[in-house]
Design a protein around this motif. Structure first.
Motif, PDB file in Angstrom:
ATOM      1  N   SER A  14       0.839  -1.188   0.000  1.00 13.69           N
ATOM      2  CA  SER A  14       0.000   0.000   0.000  1.00 13.69           C
ATOM      3  C   SER A  14       0.878   1.243   0.000  1.00 13.69           C
ATOM      4  CB  SER A  14      -0.913   0.006   1.233  1.00 13.69           C
ATOM      5  OG  SER A  14      -0.104  -0.024   2.410  1.00 13.69           O
ATOM      6  N   ILE A  15       0.245   2.398  -0.090  1.00 10.87           N
ATOM      7  CA  ILE A  15       0.968   3.660  -0.058  1.00 10.87           C
ATOM      8  C   ILE A  15       0.491   4.444   1.159  1.00 10.87           C
ATOM      9  CG2 ILE A  15      -0.648   4.774  -1.641  1.00 10.87           C
ATOM     10  CD1 ILE A  15       1.828   6.283  -2.768  1.00 10.87           C
ATOM     11  N   ILE A  16       1.430   4.856   1.996  1.00 10.04           N
ATOM     12  CA  ILE A  16       1.129   5.489   3.280  1.00 10.04           C
ATOM     13  C   ILE A  16       1.751   6.879   3.318  1.00 10.04           C
ATOM     14  CG2 ILE A  16       1.446   5.356   5.790  1.00 10.04           C
ATOM     15  CD1 ILE A  16       1.474   2.313   5.499  1.00 10.04           C
ATOM     16  N   LEU A  17       0.967   7.861   3.722  1.00 13.33           N
ATOM     17  CA  LEU A  17       1.431   9.238   3.856  1.00 13.33           C
ATOM     18  C   LEU A  17       1.760   9.513   5.317  1.00 13.33           C
ATOM     19  CD1 LEU A  17       1.875  12.139   2.851  1.00 13.33           C
ATOM     20  CD2 LEU A  17      -0.598  12.518   3.114  1.00 13.33           C
ATOM     21  N   VAL A  18       3.012   9.880   5.583  1.00 13.63           N
ATOM     22  CA  VAL A  18       3.461  10.237   6.937  1.00 13.63           C
ATOM     23  C   VAL A  18       3.540  11.756   7.019  1.00 13.63           C
ATOM     24  CG1 VAL A  18       5.334  10.091   8.612  1.00 13.63           C
ATOM     25  CG2 VAL A  18       4.747   8.092   7.227  1.00 13.63           C
ATOM     26  N   VAL A  19       2.770  12.349   7.940  1.00  7.85           N
ATOM     27  CA  VAL A  19       2.727  13.804   8.099  1.00  7.85           C
ATOM     28  C   VAL A  19       3.308  14.150   9.467  1.00  7.85           C
ATOM     29  CG1 VAL A  19       1.300  15.865   7.910  1.00  7.85           C
ATOM     30  CG2 VAL A  19       0.573  13.757   6.778  1.00  7.85           C
ATOM     31  N   ASP A  20       4.505  14.702   9.477  1.00  2.00           N
ATOM     32  CA  ASP A  20       5.182  15.034  10.731  1.00  2.00           C
ATOM     33  C   ASP A  20       6.261  16.074  10.437  1.00  2.00           C
ATOM     34  OD1 ASP A  20       6.940  14.834  13.159  1.00  2.00           O
ATOM     35  OD2 ASP A  20       5.548  13.196  13.641  1.00  2.00           O
ATOM     36  N   LEU A  31       9.873   6.107  10.233  1.00  2.26           N
ATOM     37  CA  LEU A  31       8.663   5.460   9.715  1.00  2.26           C
ATOM     38  C   LEU A  31       8.871   4.999   8.268  1.00  2.26           C
ATOM     39  CD1 LEU A  31       5.928   7.783  11.233  1.00  2.26           C
ATOM     40  CD2 LEU A  31       6.304   5.369  11.766  1.00  2.26           C
ATOM     41  N   ASP A  32       9.637   5.765   7.511  1.00  3.56           N
ATOM     42  CA  ASP A  32       9.947   5.384   6.135  1.00  3.56           C
ATOM     43  C   ASP A  32      10.657   4.036   6.112  1.00  3.56           C
ATOM     44  OD1 ASP A  32      10.867   5.165   3.489  1.00  3.56           O
ATOM     45  OD2 ASP A  32      11.055   7.325   3.282  1.00  3.56           O
ATOM     46  N   PHE A  33      11.714   3.888   6.933  1.00  2.00           N
ATOM     47  CA  PHE A  33      12.467   2.637   6.995  1.00  2.00           C
ATOM     48  C   PHE A  33      11.584   1.473   7.438  1.00  2.00           C
ATOM     49  CE2 PHE A  33      16.605   5.135   7.612  1.00  2.00           C
ATOM     50  CZ  PHE A  33      16.950   4.980   6.284  1.00  2.00           C
ATOM     51  N   LEU A  34      10.808   1.686   8.511  1.00  2.00           N
ATOM     52  CA  LEU A  34       9.986   0.613   9.068  1.00  2.00           C
ATOM     53  C   LEU A  34       8.926   0.145   8.070  1.00  2.00           C
ATOM     54  CD1 LEU A  34       9.011  -1.140  11.471  1.00  2.00           C
ATOM     55  CD2 LEU A  34       7.581   0.813  12.169  1.00  2.00           C
ATOM     56  N   LEU A  35       8.207   1.080   7.486  1.00  2.00           N
ATOM     57  CA  LEU A  35       7.091   0.718   6.604  1.00  2.00           C
ATOM     58  C   LEU A  35       7.569   0.172   5.267  1.00  2.00           C
ATOM     59  CD1 LEU A  35       4.823   3.776   7.448  1.00  2.00           C
ATOM     60  CD2 LEU A  35       4.438   1.398   8.135  1.00  2.00           C
ATOM     61  N   GLU A  36       8.642   0.762   4.711  1.00  2.00           N
ATOM     62  CA  GLU A  36       9.168   0.240   3.444  1.00  2.00           C
ATOM     63  C   GLU A  36       9.732  -1.168   3.629  1.00  2.00           C
ATOM     64  OE1 GLU A  36      10.301   1.871   0.279  1.00  2.00           O
ATOM     65  OE2 GLU A  36       9.217   3.772   0.522  1.00  2.00           O
ATOM     66  N   GLU A  37      10.293  -1.434   4.816  1.00  2.00           N
ATOM     67  CA  GLU A  37      10.814  -2.771   5.106  1.00  2.00           C
ATOM     68  C   GLU A  37       9.708  -3.810   5.066  1.00  2.00           C
ATOM     69  OE1 GLU A  37      13.411  -5.100   8.582  1.00  2.00           O
ATOM     70  OE2 GLU A  37      12.706  -3.045   8.886  1.00  2.00           O
ATOM     71  N   HIS A  38       8.483  -3.393   5.363  1.00  2.00           N
ATOM     72  CA  HIS A  38       7.335  -4.308   5.356  1.00  2.00           C
ATOM     73  C   HIS A  38       6.487  -4.157   4.097  1.00  2.00           C
ATOM     74  CE1 HIS A  38       8.511  -4.629   9.583  1.00  2.00           C
ATOM     75  NE2 HIS A  38       7.854  -5.768   9.589  1.00  2.00           N
ATOM     76  N   GLY A  39       7.100  -3.611   3.042  1.00  2.50           N
ATOM     77  CA  GLY A  39       6.460  -3.650   1.727  1.00  2.50           C
ATOM     78  C   GLY A  39       5.577  -2.496   1.360  1.00  2.50           C
ATOM     79  N   HIS A  40       5.511  -1.460   2.197  1.00  2.00           N
ATOM     80  CA  HIS A  40       4.652  -0.313   1.898  1.00  2.00           C
ATOM     81  C   HIS A  40       5.441   0.798   1.207  1.00  2.00           C
ATOM     82  CE1 HIS A  40       1.503  -2.070   4.375  1.00  2.00           C
ATOM     83  NE2 HIS A  40       2.370  -2.193   5.360  1.00  2.00           N
ATOM     84  N   HIS A  41       4.771   1.552   0.355  1.00  2.00           N
ATOM     85  CA  HIS A  41       5.330   2.806  -0.166  1.00  2.00           C
ATOM     86  C   HIS A  41       5.105   3.885   0.886  1.00  2.00           C
ATOM     87  CE1 HIS A  41       6.709   2.101  -4.163  1.00  2.00           C
ATOM     88  NE2 HIS A  41       5.550   1.658  -4.615  1.00  2.00           N
TER      89      HIS A  41
END
Length: 454
Positions: free
Chosen positions: A5-11, A20-30
């Protein structure tokens, strides 16, 4: 790794976004990143997003969560359906409860536990997917205005039967036929009757994609993969994963694009631009064209192996002039639709207007008929349409010296023959086409010594 999936991180904290980029991309998310709610809105205006991780506190106010709440409320006004998980380092009920009331789907504290964050993300993505499926089913059951058009011609009834037979398979389907015959609508019909109807139908006009953007549009790209790639982008194949992909004007693809398309159709594998890892996709492919593929293949303009991948099932959509029995019912159906759309009173077709509709050749097919009915619904001064309201030019009806091409009797006989042919000898349908009663039609058949089964 397969993209989920594609996830938007707003911070506003760069380190938080990076983690969060490293963690989520490691589990297959954009992952898309925004350092403010203003940046987030710009991304939402141009990108498909499956979930938002939203910080509630920013530099201007680090405790109240007002900026995050204002953003949530603004998204709610826009009928946002994207799940939002609120985050704050000042986790307490004073912030969490208003966030949930404003539209957040869940809440997590910072610093977060990785396993808990991933659990919340996956749960919210599953819920959102179920909501999309329920919405799609609702749209299938509750058709607009409660009316579904039924084709009268045998050729279209046979086409519908073929669609019903092949729709539930995963076989690739190619739709052929002239422009404006309704190929896009039939692609939607195939998807709705398929086993993938709960998932997305992604429509792509391949003729409108510039050659240098083809890979990015179809397979996606990673941030920084090329000049101008400022964010990660999901491709059309990934959007359609689990569902159907409709490639319109498929014959316009350049040879290099055809080779890239062939690979994903053969293996289900591709690499987004800028990624070294291979992704897999599962789509049902529907394509359409009005071109002569035999000629294109002979000219080496289209790959024969790709053509065989596309044409497991070929369905030809006939032009409107070959199904004249459908012209009047379809005209009336479209007229009702546009009257409803533009708030006009019920409108009808005069007998002369029906005759004009039948005599016209309809080079633009259904698309042209739709435009004619829409224009008439908007501009006609009376509720009974006249031939003038149609604004059609009937070529070949009168020569330049204005003498008739045939006598009135000959013209009437020709119209009767055409109506009988279009209705395949059905008196009731032929009389409706001509705008007369069945008994009046019988009298004219006797007058011209025509068989009722003409």
């Amino acid at each position: 790794m397969e993209i989920k999936s594609i996830i938007l991180v707003v911070d506003d904290d760069h380190n938080v976004r990076l983690s969060l980029d490293f963690l989520l991309e490691e589990h297959g998310h954009h992952v898309l990143e925004a350092k403010s709610t203003i940046d987030a809105q710009r991304i939402l205006d141009t990108q498909k997003v499956d979930l938002i991780l939203l910080d509630m506190n920013y530099e201007d106010d680090t405790t109240s969560g007002k900026e995050g709440l204002a953003f949530l409320q603004e998204l709610h006004k826009k009928n946002n359906v994207i799940p939002i998980v609120a985050m704050t380092a000042w986790a307490n009920l004073d912030v969490a409860i208003p966030a949930m009331q404003a539209g957040a789907s869940d809440f997590i504290e910072k610093p977060w536990n990785n396993q808990r964050l991933l659990l919340i993300v996956n749960q919210q993505l599953k819920v959102a997917n179920l909501n999309r499926k329920n919405q799609a089913m609702h749209q299938l059951i509750h058709r607009p205005h409660g009316e579904v058009f039924t084709w009268q011609s045998q050729i279209m009834q046979e086409l519908n039967e073929n669609i019903s037979r092949v729709a539930r398979s995963d076989a690739s389907i190619m739709l052929t036929g002239e422009n404006g015959t309704g190929k896009s609508t039939i692609a939607q019909q195939i998807h709705q009757h398929s086993s993938r109807s709960d998932e997305m139908l992604v429509v792509v006009n391949t003729g409108a994609i510039p050659a240098d953007l083809f890979e990015s549009e179809m397979f996606g790209h990673r941030k920084g993969a090329f000049t101008g790639a400022s964010e990660n982008r999901i491709g059309r194949f990934e959007m359609a994963d689990g569902g159907s992909l409709f490639l319109d004007e498929i014959s316009t693809l350049a040879p290099a694009q055809q080779a890239k398309l062939l690979r994903v159709l053969e293996t289900g594998e591709y690499e987004p631009v800028g990624y070294s890892k291979t992704s897999r996709v599962d789509v049902r492919l529907i394509s359409a064209s009005n071109s002569d593929f035999k000629q294109l293949i002979s000219d080496n303009s289209f790959r024969q192996d790709l053509y065989y991948r596309l044409n497991t099932i070929v369905l030809n959509v006939p032009p409107l002039r070959e199904r004249t029995i459908d012209i009047l019912p379809l005209s009336e159906h479209l007229l009702r639709h546009f009257c409803h759309k533009y708030g006009r009173e019920k409108m009808t077709l005069s007998d002369a207007t029906k005759s004009t509709l039948l005599r016209y050749s309809w080079p633009g097919n259904i698309r042209e008929l739709s435009h004619v009915m829409e224009r008439a619904a908007l501009l006609a001064r009376k509720n009974e349409l006249t031939p003038t309201d149609l604004n059609l030019v009937l070529s070949g009806t009168l020569p330049t010296n204005d003498k008739p091409l045939m006598s009135l009797d000959e013209s009437e006989k020709l119209l009767i023959l055409k109506a009988m042919d279009a209705s395949e000898g059905n008196i009731q349908q032929a009389s409706e086409i001509l705008g007369i009663t069945p008994s009046a039609l019988y009298r004219r058949l006797d007058k011209f010594n025509l068989n009722a089964k003409a």
